[in-house]
Design an enzyme around this catalytic site. Sequence first.
Site, mmCIF file in Angstrom:
data_model
loop_
_atom_site.group_PDB
_atom_site.id
_atom_site.type_symbol
_atom_site.label_atom_id
_atom_site.label_comp_id
_atom_site.label_asym_id
_atom_site.label_seq_id
_atom_site.Cartn_x
_atom_site.Cartn_y
_atom_site.Cartn_z
ATOM 1 N N ALA A 1 0.992 -1.159 0.060
ATOM 2 C CA ALA A 1 0.014 0.027 -0.069
ATOM 3 C C ALA A 1 0.892 1.108 0.037
ATOM 4 O O ALA A 1 2.154 1.105 0.362
ATOM 5 C CB ALA A 1 -0.784 0.023 1.177
ATOM 6 N N GLY B 1 0.125 -5.076 0.859
ATOM 7 C CA GLY B 1 -1.028 -4.946 -0.026
ATOM 8 C C GLY B 1 -1.003 -5.528 -1.097
ATOM 9 O O GLY B 1 -2.207 -6.141 -1.892
ATOM 10 N N GLU C 1 -1.768 -9.162 -0.409
ATOM 11 C CA GLU C 1 -3.338 -9.171 0.101
ATOM 12 C C GLU C 1 -4.266 -9.069 -1.219
ATOM 13 O O GLU C 1 -5.231 -9.774 -1.200
ATOM 14 C CB GLU C 1 -3.747 -7.877 0.811
ATOM 15 C CG GLU C 1 -3.120 -7.922 2.322
ATOM 16 C CD GLU C 1 -3.216 -7.029 3.310
ATOM 17 O OE1 GLU C 1 -3.856 -7.070 4.320
ATOM 18 O OE2 GLU C 1 -2.616 -5.881 2.639
ATOM 19 N N GLU D 1 4.358 -4.970 7.314
ATOM 20 C CA GLU D 1 3.956 -3.995 8.040
ATOM 21 C C GLU D 1 4.267 -3.826 9.333
ATOM 22 O O GLU D 1 4.296 -2.805 10.228
ATOM 23 C CB GLU D 1 2.380 -4.180 7.923
ATOM 24 C CG GLU D 1 1.592 -3.915 6.737
ATOM 25 C CD GLU D 1 1.650 -5.126 5.753
ATOM 26 O OE1 GLU D 1 0.939 -5.110 4.631
ATOM 27 O OE2 GLU D 1 2.415 -6.176 6.062
#
Length: 340
Positions: free
Chosen positions: A90, A136, A139, A159
């Site tokens: 992300a 992300g 994900e 993260e």
Amino acid sequence: MGKVWDILEPRNLELGPVSLGAPGPWRHWKLARDDDGIAWLVIDKQGASANTLSEDVLVELNNVLGELERDPPKGLVLRSAKRGGFIAGADIGEFRGMTDVAAIETRLTVAHGVVDRLDQLKVPTVAVIHGYCLGGGLEIALACDHRIALEDARLGFPEVMLGLHPGLGGTVRLPRLINPVEAMTLMLTGRNLRAGRAKALGLVDAVIPERHVRAAAHAAVTGKPRRRRRGLMAWLASSAPGRKLAAKRMRRETAKRAPLEHYPAPYALIDLWATDGGDAKRMQKAEIASFARLMVTETARNLVRVFFLREKLKALADGEWDGRRVHVIGAGAMGGDIAA
């Protein structure tokens, strides 16, 4: 032909019918269908050396998914046109300076809606992963039905190194896909997995060379879906008593490396799984709330700041410097990395 491809392989990515130079309705995505009716969706973030999930990238993905829902293909193959990897994660930079937990929750809820839409597509979906697939990006891959990794793939959830935990459904989907203790270990340590290890854990379905991408993607779309069977130990670890017992051990091991008062993220992740791991919808809501709270902590703000400082230093590293001394104030693994 095989020898020729071996020479060209490092410079060629199989993108199916997608032509990167062709105009299209989206800045960051290209969509085309091959002769078999399979759609190839390629991410190539404009003006960036690596793909990240910024807000505009997710908005466009949502629009692409709407088109696929209106006119479904036989299947969907998702991959990156960037040579360095799939999706690096992300765009944390968009959260910098945000102090309103409710506002962060709102943005995350919208992003979750896009990833859920991919997950719920009524056609087989395949993520083809090369290079780095982190945070992300992983994900997004977990929202696909199948994952095919190239031999150079590196997968992980870093993260925790930023004072956070996965925030786009990773805490929900990963423990459902592989042994939950292995899943938690991956998220708690922030380590990357090589392709072979990812396959052994069940995170990816196959590891292949680049020249086999098209055939493997078509086979995944057209073949009968294999139902993954979870072993007894995975089933026990997923139960409420199993989660409670495993969580106790995880907290004890985490405390040896990261005290709660300085690093709240791993403990928040453990609590999240132990409390809500038995209900996917409840855990998804709890993940969003937990991530938003962590995002405004002093730990996360400082670690994110250090991350961007390191990236800036890398960009400035041209091999020339007229200074004589460097002083580093800090300790631990990150302080050591900066000093090095």
